[in-house]
Design a protein around this motif. Structure first.
Motif, PDB file in Angstrom:
ATOM      1  N   GLY A  27     -29.862   7.518 -20.222  1.00  0.00           N
ATOM      2  CA  GLY A  27     -30.806   6.604 -21.166  1.00  0.00           C
ATOM      3  C   GLY A  27     -30.478   5.703 -22.394  1.00  0.00           C
ATOM      4  N   SER A  28     -29.986   6.046 -22.586  1.00  0.00           N
ATOM      5  CA  SER A  28     -29.085   5.168 -24.147  1.00  0.00           C
ATOM      6  C   SER A  28     -27.420   5.389 -24.958  1.00  0.00           C
ATOM      7  CB  SER A  28     -29.643   5.786 -25.729  1.00  0.00           C
ATOM      8  OG  SER A  28     -29.846   6.969 -25.348  1.00  0.00           O
ATOM      9  N   ALA A  29     -26.996   5.125 -25.543  1.00  0.00           N
ATOM     10  CA  ALA A  29     -25.905   5.477 -26.319  1.00  0.00           C
ATOM     11  C   ALA A  29     -25.796   6.703 -26.885  1.00  0.00           C
ATOM     12  CB  ALA A  29     -25.424   4.200 -27.268  1.00  0.00           C
ATOM     13  N   ALA A  30     -26.782   6.846 -27.355  1.00  0.00           N
ATOM     14  CA  ALA A  30     -26.820   8.375 -27.630  1.00  0.00           C
ATOM     15  C   ALA A  30     -26.851   9.477 -27.638  1.00  0.00           C
ATOM     16  CB  ALA A  30     -28.336   8.726 -29.081  1.00  0.00           C
ATOM     17  N   GLN A  31     -28.100   9.139 -26.009  1.00  0.00           N
ATOM     18  CA  GLN A  31     -27.460   9.949 -25.215  1.00  0.00           C
ATOM     19  C   GLN A  31     -26.333  10.056 -23.952  1.00  0.00           C
ATOM     20  OE1 GLN A  31     -30.850   9.336 -22.059  1.00  0.00           O
ATOM     21  NE2 GLN A  31     -30.121  11.567 -21.043  1.00  0.00           N
ATOM     22  N   THR A  32     -26.124   9.253 -24.143  1.00  0.00           N
ATOM     23  CA  THR A  32     -24.607   9.238 -23.967  1.00  0.00           C
ATOM     24  C   THR A  32     -23.198   9.740 -24.502  1.00  0.00           C
ATOM     25  OG1 THR A  32     -25.016   7.013 -23.072  1.00  0.00           O
ATOM     26  CG2 THR A  32     -22.524   8.200 -22.757  1.00  0.00           C
ATOM     27  N   ALA A  33     -23.031  10.171 -26.090  1.00  0.00           N
ATOM     28  CA  ALA A  33     -22.740  10.487 -26.944  1.00  0.00           C
ATOM     29  C   ALA A  33     -22.586  12.443 -26.619  1.00  0.00           C
ATOM     30  CB  ALA A  33     -22.722  10.227 -28.464  1.00  0.00           C
ATOM     31  N   ALA A  34     -24.348  12.194 -26.818  1.00  0.00           N
ATOM     32  CA  ALA A  34     -24.012  13.877 -26.726  1.00  0.00           C
ATOM     33  C   ALA A  34     -23.940  14.362 -25.207  1.00  0.00           C
ATOM     34  CB  ALA A  34     -26.159  14.443 -27.363  1.00  0.00           C
ATOM     35  N   THR A  35     -24.289  13.504 -23.983  1.00  0.00           N
ATOM     36  CA  THR A  35     -23.708  14.319 -23.315  1.00  0.00           C
ATOM     37  C   THR A  35     -22.243  14.342 -22.812  1.00  0.00           C
ATOM     38  OG1 THR A  35     -25.130  13.629 -22.196  1.00  0.00           O
ATOM     39  CG2 THR A  35     -23.623  13.384 -20.583  1.00  0.00           C
ATOM     40  N   LEU A  36     -21.328  12.981 -23.998  1.00  0.00           N
ATOM     41  CA  LEU A  36     -19.813  13.127 -23.138  1.00  0.00           C
ATOM     42  C   LEU A  36     -19.300  14.696 -24.643  1.00  0.00           C
ATOM     43  CD1 LEU A  36     -19.129   9.423 -23.877  1.00  0.00           C
ATOM     44  CD2 LEU A  36     -18.238  11.279 -22.259  1.00  0.00           C
ATOM     45  N   GLU A  37     -19.721  14.789 -25.289  1.00  0.00           N
ATOM     46  CA  GLU A  37     -19.352  15.963 -26.330  1.00  0.00           C
ATOM     47  C   GLU A  37     -19.759  17.425 -25.634  1.00  0.00           C
ATOM     48  OE1 GLU A  37     -18.073  15.901 -29.057  1.00  0.00           O
ATOM     49  OE2 GLU A  37     -19.160  14.336 -30.138  1.00  0.00           O
ATOM     50  N   GLU A  38     -20.635  17.744 -25.141  1.00  0.00           N
ATOM     51  CA  GLU A  38     -21.022  18.131 -23.931  1.00  0.00           C
ATOM     52  C   GLU A  38     -19.827  18.685 -22.789  1.00  0.00           C
ATOM     53  OE1 GLU A  38     -24.649  18.969 -22.251  1.00  0.00           O
ATOM     54  OE2 GLU A  38     -25.802  18.512 -23.856  1.00  0.00           O
ATOM     55  N   LEU A  39     -19.367  17.182 -22.040  1.00  0.00           N
ATOM     56  CA  LEU A  39     -18.467  17.104 -21.490  1.00  0.00           C
ATOM     57  C   LEU A  39     -17.171  16.640 -21.349  1.00  0.00           C
ATOM     58  CD1 LEU A  39     -20.477  14.700 -19.136  1.00  0.00           C
ATOM     59  CD2 LEU A  39     -19.980  16.748 -18.675  1.00  0.00           C
ATOM     60  N   LEU A  40     -16.632  17.450 -22.789  1.00  0.00           N
ATOM     61  CA  LEU A  40     -15.118  16.883 -22.741  1.00  0.00           C
ATOM     62  C   LEU A  40     -14.251  18.733 -22.882  1.00  0.00           C
ATOM     63  CD1 LEU A  40     -15.167  14.786 -25.659  1.00  0.00           C
ATOM     64  CD2 LEU A  40     -14.681  14.117 -23.662  1.00  0.00           C
ATOM     65  N   ALA A  41     -14.954  19.418 -23.173  1.00  0.00           N
ATOM     66  CA  ALA A  41     -14.353  20.602 -22.707  1.00  0.00           C
ATOM     67  C   ALA A  41     -14.065  21.173 -21.185  1.00  0.00           C
ATOM     68  CB  ALA A  41     -15.328  22.086 -23.430  1.00  0.00           C
ATOM     69  N   GLY A  42     -15.171  20.848 -20.466  1.00  0.00           N
ATOM     70  CA  GLY A  42     -14.893  20.961 -19.129  1.00  0.00           C
ATOM     71  C   GLY A  42     -14.570  20.201 -18.079  1.00  0.00           C
ATOM     72  N   GLU A  43     -14.681  19.229 -18.285  1.00  0.00           N
ATOM     73  CA  GLU A  43     -13.992  17.760 -17.737  1.00  0.00           C
ATOM     74  C   GLU A  43     -12.029  17.256 -17.810  1.00  0.00           C
ATOM     75  OE1 GLU A  43     -15.662  16.633 -14.941  1.00  0.00           O
ATOM     76  OE2 GLU A  43     -17.245  17.657 -15.457  1.00  0.00           O
ATOM     77  N   ASP A  44     -11.976  17.451 -16.287  1.00  0.00           N
ATOM     78  CA  ASP A  44     -10.115  17.679 -16.246  1.00  0.00           C
ATOM     79  C   ASP A  44     -10.554  15.970 -15.870  1.00  0.00           C
ATOM     80  OD1 ASP A  44     -10.373  18.341 -13.996  1.00  0.00           O
ATOM     81  OD2 ASP A  44      -9.775  19.726 -13.847  1.00  0.00           O
ATOM     82  N   GLY A  45     -11.259  15.761 -15.309  1.00  0.00           N
ATOM     83  CA  GLY A  45     -10.280  14.440 -14.361  1.00  0.00           C
ATOM     84  C   GLY A  45     -10.880  12.762 -15.220  1.00  0.00           C
ATOM     85  N   VAL A  46     -11.425  12.105 -14.713  1.00  0.00           N
ATOM     86  CA  VAL A  46     -12.059  10.605 -15.277  1.00  0.00           C
ATOM     87  C   VAL A  46     -13.464  10.893 -15.590  1.00  0.00           C
ATOM     88  CG1 VAL A  46     -12.224   8.032 -15.071  1.00  0.00           C
ATOM     89  CG2 VAL A  46     -10.157   9.767 -13.752  1.00  0.00           C
ATOM     90  N   ILE A  47     -14.292   9.940 -16.690  1.00  0.00           N
ATOM     91  CA  ILE A  47     -15.876   9.989 -16.699  1.00  0.00           C
ATOM     92  C   ILE A  47     -15.475   8.775 -17.273  1.00  0.00           C
ATOM     93  CG2 ILE A  47     -17.277  10.352 -19.001  1.00  0.00           C
ATOM     94  CD1 ILE A  47     -16.095  13.143 -19.284  1.00  0.00           C
ATOM     95  N   ALA A  48     -16.190   8.146 -16.209  1.00  0.00           N
ATOM     96  CA  ALA A  48     -16.753   6.481 -16.122  1.00  0.00           C
ATOM     97  C   ALA A  48     -17.653   6.715 -16.501  1.00  0.00           C
ATOM     98  CB  ALA A  48     -16.313   5.810 -14.952  1.00  0.00           C
ATOM     99  N   VAL A  49     -18.362   5.827 -18.028  1.00  0.00           N
ATOM    100  CA  VAL A  49     -19.372   5.289 -18.821  1.00  0.00           C
ATOM    101  C   VAL A  49     -19.951   3.980 -18.876  1.00  0.00           C
ATOM    102  CG1 VAL A  49     -20.123   5.757 -20.958  1.00  0.00           C
ATOM    103  CG2 VAL A  49     -18.877   7.397 -20.312  1.00  0.00           C
ATOM    104  N   HIS A  50     -21.182   3.605 -18.579  1.00  0.00           N
ATOM    105  CA  HIS A  50     -21.740   2.247 -18.691  1.00  0.00           C
ATOM    106  C   HIS A  50     -21.301   1.421 -19.648  1.00  0.00           C
ATOM    107  CE1 HIS A  50     -24.794  -0.225 -17.228  1.00  0.00           C
ATOM    108  NE2 HIS A  50     -25.430   0.246 -18.301  1.00  0.00           N
ATOM    109  N   ALA A  51     -20.815   0.430 -19.584  1.00  0.00           N
ATOM    110  CA  ALA A  51     -19.536   0.157 -21.312  1.00  0.00           C
ATOM    111  C   ALA A  51     -20.725  -0.641 -21.472  1.00  0.00           C
ATOM    112  CB  ALA A  51     -19.586  -1.633 -19.761  1.00  0.00           C
ATOM    113  N   PRO A  52     -22.300  -0.995 -20.978  1.00  0.00           N
ATOM    114  CA  PRO A  52     -23.282  -0.970 -22.572  1.00  0.00           C
ATOM    115  C   PRO A  52     -22.743   0.044 -23.365  1.00  0.00           C
ATOM    116  CG  PRO A  52     -23.604  -2.639 -21.289  1.00  0.00           C
ATOM    117  CD  PRO A  52     -23.002  -1.453 -20.590  1.00  0.00           C
ATOM    118  N   TYR A  53     -23.730   0.786 -22.642  1.00  0.00           N
ATOM    119  CA  TYR A  53     -23.457   2.537 -23.826  1.00  0.00           C
ATOM    120  C   TYR A  53     -22.056   3.119 -24.220  1.00  0.00           C
ATOM    121  CZ  TYR A  53     -27.599   2.801 -21.724  1.00  0.00           C
ATOM    122  OH  TYR A  53     -28.825   2.733 -21.001  1.00  0.00           O
ATOM    123  N   PHE A  54     -20.500   2.437 -23.496  1.00  0.00           N
ATOM    124  CA  PHE A  54     -19.502   3.474 -24.554  1.00  0.00           C
ATOM    125  C   PHE A  54     -19.363   1.960 -25.365  1.00  0.00           C
ATOM    126  CE2 PHE A  54     -15.597   2.558 -24.579  1.00  0.00           C
ATOM    127  CZ  PHE A  54     -14.576   3.994 -24.252  1.00  0.00           C
TER     128      PHE A  54
END
Length: 113
Positions: A27-54
């Motif tokens: 719902g926000s760039a801050a929430q996106t940043a926190a979610t990305l931090e959690e996902l970075l260690a476990g994902e090995d594909g592509v993470i596409a992020v809603h551009a305004p939040y990115f």
């Protein structure tokens, strides 16, 4: 397991799910940043992020994302009517550059009358 994961708004998530993509609602760039931090260690594909939040992510996180080889984290164009054609083209060229490791340029576009 490589996959496409889309971080997007609640309103847009259903469309990506209907297309078969895994989604995480943010719902926000801050929430996106926190979610990305959690996902970075476990994902090995592509993470596409809603551009305004990115675009609103903190600069240190953006630098870290740019340096990653896996997962590939890319902005997902919002697809709004106000998005200029040149912006879409530039974003697509950037996606290609990130995906293959170098920039591709195309000749002049010509329109026939």
């Amino acid at each position: 397991m490589s996959r496409l994961l889309v971080l997007t708004t609640r309103d847009l998530a259903i469309g990506y799910r209907l297309a078969g993509a895994a989604t995480v609602e943010v719902g926000s760039a801050a929430q996106t940043a926190a979610t990305l931090e959690e996902l970075l260690a476990g994902e090995d594909g592509v993470i596409a992020v809603h551009a305004p939040y990115f675009d609103a992510l903190p600069r240190p996180l953006r630098r870290r994302l740019d340096a990653l080889r896996v997962p590939l984290v890319v902005p997902l164009p919002a697809g709004t009517a106000t998005e200029a054609a040149g912006d879409r083209r530039q974003r697509l060229l950037e996606l290609l550059r990130q995906a293959i490791g170098y920039e591709i340029t195309f000749g002049e576009e010509r329109t026939t009358p």
